[in-house]
Write a protein that holds these residues in place. Structure first.
Motif, short mmCIF file in Angstrom:
data_model
loop_
_atom_site.label_atom_id
_atom_site.label_comp_id
_atom_site.label_asym_id
_atom_site.label_seq_id
_atom_site.Cartn_x
_atom_site.Cartn_y
_atom_site.Cartn_z
N ILE A 139 16.04 -0.18 1.05
CA ILE A 139 16.25 -0.86 2.33
C ILE A 139 14.94 -1.40 2.88
CG2 ILE A 139 16.88 -0.45 4.74
CD1 ILE A 139 19.06 1.44 3.69
N LEU A 140 13.86 -0.62 2.73
CA LEU A 140 12.55 -1.06 3.19
C LEU A 140 12.07 -2.29 2.41
CD1 LEU A 140 9.84 -0.54 4.77
CD2 LEU A 140 9.15 0.84 2.78
N CYS A 141 12.15 -2.21 1.08
CA CYS A 141 11.61 -3.28 0.24
C CYS A 141 12.41 -4.57 0.39
CB CYS A 141 11.59 -2.84 -1.23
SG CYS A 141 10.39 -1.52 -1.58
N TYR A 142 13.74 -4.49 0.31
CA TYR A 142 14.55 -5.70 0.42
C TYR A 142 14.52 -6.23 1.84
CZ TYR A 142 18.22 -9.06 -0.57
OH TYR A 142 18.92 -10.23 -0.74
N GLY A 143 14.55 -5.33 2.82
CA GLY A 143 14.53 -5.76 4.21
C GLY A 143 13.28 -6.52 4.58
N GLY B 99 0.81 -1.21 0.00
CA GLY B 99 0.00 0.00 0.00
C GLY B 99 0.84 1.26 0.00
N PHE B 100 1.94 1.24 0.77
CA PHE B 100 2.83 2.39 0.80
C PHE B 100 3.51 2.60 -0.56
CE2 PHE B 100 7.18 4.05 1.68
CZ PHE B 100 6.80 5.34 2.09
N ILE B 101 3.91 1.50 -1.20
CA ILE B 101 4.51 1.60 -2.53
C ILE B 101 3.50 2.18 -3.53
CG2 ILE B 101 5.37 0.24 -4.49
CD1 ILE B 101 7.41 0.61 -2.29
N GLY B 102 2.25 1.73 -3.44
CA GLY B 102 1.22 2.25 -4.33
C GLY B 102 1.01 3.74 -4.13
N LEU B 103 1.03 4.19 -2.88
CA LEU B 103 0.88 5.62 -2.60
C LEU B 103 2.03 6.42 -3.17
CD1 LEU B 103 -0.56 7.97 -1.15
CD2 LEU B 103 0.76 7.38 0.91
N MET B 104 3.26 5.96 -2.96
CA MET B 104 4.44 6.66 -3.46
C MET B 104 4.46 6.66 -4.99
SD MET B 104 6.06 7.91 -0.90
CE MET B 104 7.65 8.33 -1.65
N SER B 105 4.03 5.57 -5.58
CA SER B 105 3.99 5.48 -7.04
C SER B 105 3.02 6.49 -7.62
CB SER B 105 3.59 4.06 -7.46
OG SER B 105 3.50 3.96 -8.86
N TRP B 106 1.89 6.66 -6.96
CA TRP B 106 0.92 7.67 -7.43
C TRP B 106 1.42 9.09 -7.17
CZ3 TRP B 106 -1.61 11.25 -4.28
CH2 TRP B 106 -2.57 12.04 -4.92
N PHE B 107 2.03 9.30 -6.00
CA PHE B 107 2.47 10.64 -5.62
C PHE B 107 3.62 11.13 -6.49
CE2 PHE B 107 5.14 13.41 -2.92
CZ PHE B 107 4.23 14.45 -2.72
N TYR B 108 4.64 10.27 -6.69
CA TYR B 108 5.81 10.65 -7.50
C TYR B 108 6.45 9.37 -8.01
CZ TYR B 108 9.82 13.49 -8.99
OH TYR B 108 10.78 14.13 -9.74
N ASN B 109 6.11 8.99 -9.21
CA ASN B 109 6.46 7.67 -9.74
C ASN B 109 7.96 7.36 -9.73
OD1 ASN B 109 5.50 5.15 -11.04
ND2 ASN B 109 6.71 5.91 -12.76
N PRO B 110 8.88 8.34 -9.97
CA PRO B 110 10.31 8.00 -9.95
C PRO B 110 10.83 7.47 -8.63
CG PRO B 110 9.98 10.07 -11.11
CD PRO B 110 8.66 9.69 -10.49
N THR B 111 10.05 7.57 -7.56
CA THR B 111 10.50 7.03 -6.27
C THR B 111 10.35 5.52 -6.20
OG1 THR B 111 8.32 7.36 -5.27
CG2 THR B 111 9.92 9.16 -5.05
N THR B 112 9.63 4.92 -7.14
CA THR B 112 9.37 3.48 -7.10
C THR B 112 9.90 2.82 -8.37
OG1 THR B 112 7.16 3.79 -8.07
CG2 THR B 112 7.33 3.82 -5.67
N GLY B 113 9.77 1.51 -8.42
CA GLY B 113 10.24 0.75 -9.58
C GLY B 113 11.67 0.28 -9.40
N GLY B 114 12.07 -0.69 -10.24
CA GLY B 114 13.38 -1.31 -10.11
C GLY B 114 14.54 -0.38 -10.32
N LEU C 125 17.61 14.59 -3.30
CA LEU C 125 16.50 14.18 -2.44
C LEU C 125 15.92 12.85 -2.90
CD1 LEU C 125 14.47 14.75 -0.19
CD2 LEU C 125 13.11 16.06 -1.84
N LEU C 126 15.80 12.68 -4.22
CA LEU C 126 15.31 11.43 -4.76
C LEU C 126 16.27 10.28 -4.46
CD1 LEU C 126 13.00 10.19 -6.34
CD2 LEU C 126 14.16 10.83 -8.47
N PHE C 127 17.56 10.58 -4.45
CA PHE C 127 18.56 9.57 -4.08
C PHE C 127 18.31 9.06 -2.66
CE2 PHE C 127 22.43 9.24 -1.46
CZ PHE C 127 22.92 8.03 -1.91
N PHE C 128 18.11 9.96 -1.72
CA PHE C 128 17.89 9.54 -0.33
C PHE C 128 16.57 8.78 -0.18
CE2 PHE C 128 20.95 13.02 0.53
CZ PHE C 128 21.84 12.30 1.30
N ILE C 129 15.54 9.20 -0.93
CA ILE C 129 14.26 8.50 -0.85
C ILE C 129 14.39 7.07 -1.37
CG2 ILE C 129 11.91 8.44 -1.77
CD1 ILE C 129 11.94 11.49 -1.74
N ARG C 130 15.02 6.92 -2.53
CA ARG C 130 15.17 5.57 -3.09
C ARG C 130 16.14 4.73 -2.25
NH1 ARG C 130 13.07 4.25 -8.08
NH2 ARG C 130 14.59 2.56 -8.21
N PHE C 131 17.10 5.37 -1.62
CA PHE C 131 17.99 4.66 -0.69
C PHE C 131 17.15 4.00 0.41
CE2 PHE C 131 20.76 4.16 2.92
CZ PHE C 131 22.02 3.90 2.40
#
Length: 441
Positions: free
Chosen positions: A331-335, A286-301, A321-327
């Motif tokens: 960690i969240l997704c793989y963890g 659900g969090f990934i879906g929200l981030m994808s809708w809010f700003y798509n470059p923050t999600t995806g491989g 800023l996008l670097f730190f977000i994807r960082f």
């Protein structure tokens, strides 16, 4: 000279002796590699198709306020939840990238039950990566490749040693398939998986042939050309090498921090119990879906994000800023234990960081760095080298993915300094740490 009929040649003792010396392992490796390439290429195609379809559908719903966000959250939550359900219920050994599991099988610690690993990794990979999770496709293709090697070994009644060679060869073929990088696939086996074989030469031949046939297979599905179609840069001046050395040192620190936080994230999620554990996929999805809708470059491989960052002139502070977000998202997704890799997310993080500092570096040193985007190519390999601690694989992967072969010297410098910096700080290769963690569990 008298010509011998074909029948007499085939029946001659010398010909029969030569045929007897031929290693059937090479034939099996070629078949297994081709299957890995076709299946991995199809996997790449389907993941991209699912991602694009999901994004287009959500964009079409944004005509009504909030509808796109709700649908995005629900879709991603359901996809990730289903992926976790299949993984935990049928094949828990498909968690994460699958690389530690392949290493454990080659060292005799883990079994590899391809009958469950192959279908579950394929299906959960489509669900997890298609949902927008910040994870790479190389983990699934490597573990699926190893499973295909085990499957083909079963078909031909291969002995234990031959099966180990096939698993290692197709693990490398999986990496080659993910990035259209056969040389990196070959090096990955010896630098990361580090198997030992009774006949090293024959094993090397099988690994090479498997990576070649896998690359052919995936190109039949996806076509030729580098995965990342970026600008072909000219070789920077020798005077600029100190900049690439500093870049490598910076990524050494980043890689050390990434590995440390990744293990902490894994420990946190593995300590969950009850409903928190049961609904982990639902919450994260659900969090990934929200981030994808809010700003798509923050999600995806990461591959699409890399192309986006090159094609869109964003301010440096936005990129950093996008670097730190994807960082944090990686960690969240793989963890969480979701099936997926970290290679592709690391490449995207390196791209954002380097583009974020490249313009300022060019302003300060315009003659030393005439093309600031060159830092990005070198940075991709540097971060992989610092985290995975496989610098040769990182170098070859970067060169083959971008086709910027003329940048080999700057890439060598950045990868070497990144790897040595991370090592000097006491960091250890991430997959070695993950394998030891699995053995303790």
């Amino acid at each position: 000279m008298e010509f011998k009929p074909l029948k007499s040649i085939l029946q001659s003792p010398r010909f029969k002796k030569t045929i007897g010396r031929l290693n059937p392992l090479l034939f099996w490796a070629a078949i297994a590699g081709l299957i890995t390439g076709v299946l991995g290429g199809s996997f790449r195609y389907l993941v991209s198709a699912i991602l694009d379809s999901r994004i287009r559908w959500i964009d079409s719903l944004d005509k009504l306020p909030g509808q796109g966000a709700i649908v995005s959250i629900i879709i991603s939550a359901i996809m990730v939840y289903l992926g976790f359900f299949l993984m935990r219920r049928i094949a828990p050994d498909t968690s994460g990238s699958g690389i530690p599991q392949i290493e454990g099988m080659l060292s005799g610690h883990f079994p590899l039950v391809w009958q469950r690993v192959l279908p579950v990794k394929f299906s959960t990979g489509l669900l997890i990566l298609g949902s927008g999770m910040v994870m790479g496709r190389e983990g699934p293709t490597i573990q699926m490749g190893g499973s295909i090697g085990k499957m083909v070994g079963t078909w031909f009644n291969a002995n234990q040693e031959q099966t180990r060679v096939l698993v290692a060869a197709c693990g490398g073929a999986g990496l080659a398939t993910a990035f259209n990088a056969p040389l990196a696939g070959i090096m990955f086996v010896f630098e990361e998986l580090k198997p030992t074989f009774e006949d090293e030469v024959r094993a090397y031949h099988a690994i090479t042939l498997s990576c070649i046939s896998a690359t052919i297979g995936q190109q039949l599905i996806l076509g030729t050309g580098p995965v990342l179609k970026l600008t072909q840069f000219e070789t920077p001046p020798l005077a600029s090498l100190w900049i690439f050395a500093l870049l490598g040192i910076a990524f050494g620190f980043i890689g050390y921090a990434f590995n440390t936080l990744l293990v902490k994230s894994l420990n946190f999620f593995s300590s969950l119990r009850g409903r928190s554990y049961q609904f982990t996929g639902l919450f994260i999805g659900g969090f990934i879906g929200l981030m994808s809708w809010f700003y798509n470059p923050t999600t995806g491989g990461g591959e699409e994000m890399i192309i986006w960052s090159f094609n869109n002139v964003e301010p440096s502070h936005v990129l950093l800023l996008l670097f730190f977000i994807r960082f944090g998202m990686t960690i969240l997704c793989y963890g969480s234990g979701a099936p997926g890799g970290i290679f592709a997310p690391m490449l995207s993080m390196a791209t954002l960081f380097c583009l974020g500092i490249a313009r300022q570096t060019h302003t300060w040193f315009p003659t030393d760095l005439p093309y600031p985007e060159v830092l990005t190519i070198a940075g991709m390999g540097a971060l992989v080298a610092a985290t995975v601690r496989a610098p040769l694989t990182a170098i070859l992967l970067t060169l083959e993915m971008t086709a910027n072969y003329q940048l080999i010297l700057p890439i060598l410098v950045s990868c070497f300094t990144a790897s040595t910096t991370a090592h000097a700080m006491g960091g250890r290769p991430i997959y070695t740490v993950l394998l030891e963690r699995s053995l303790k569990k």
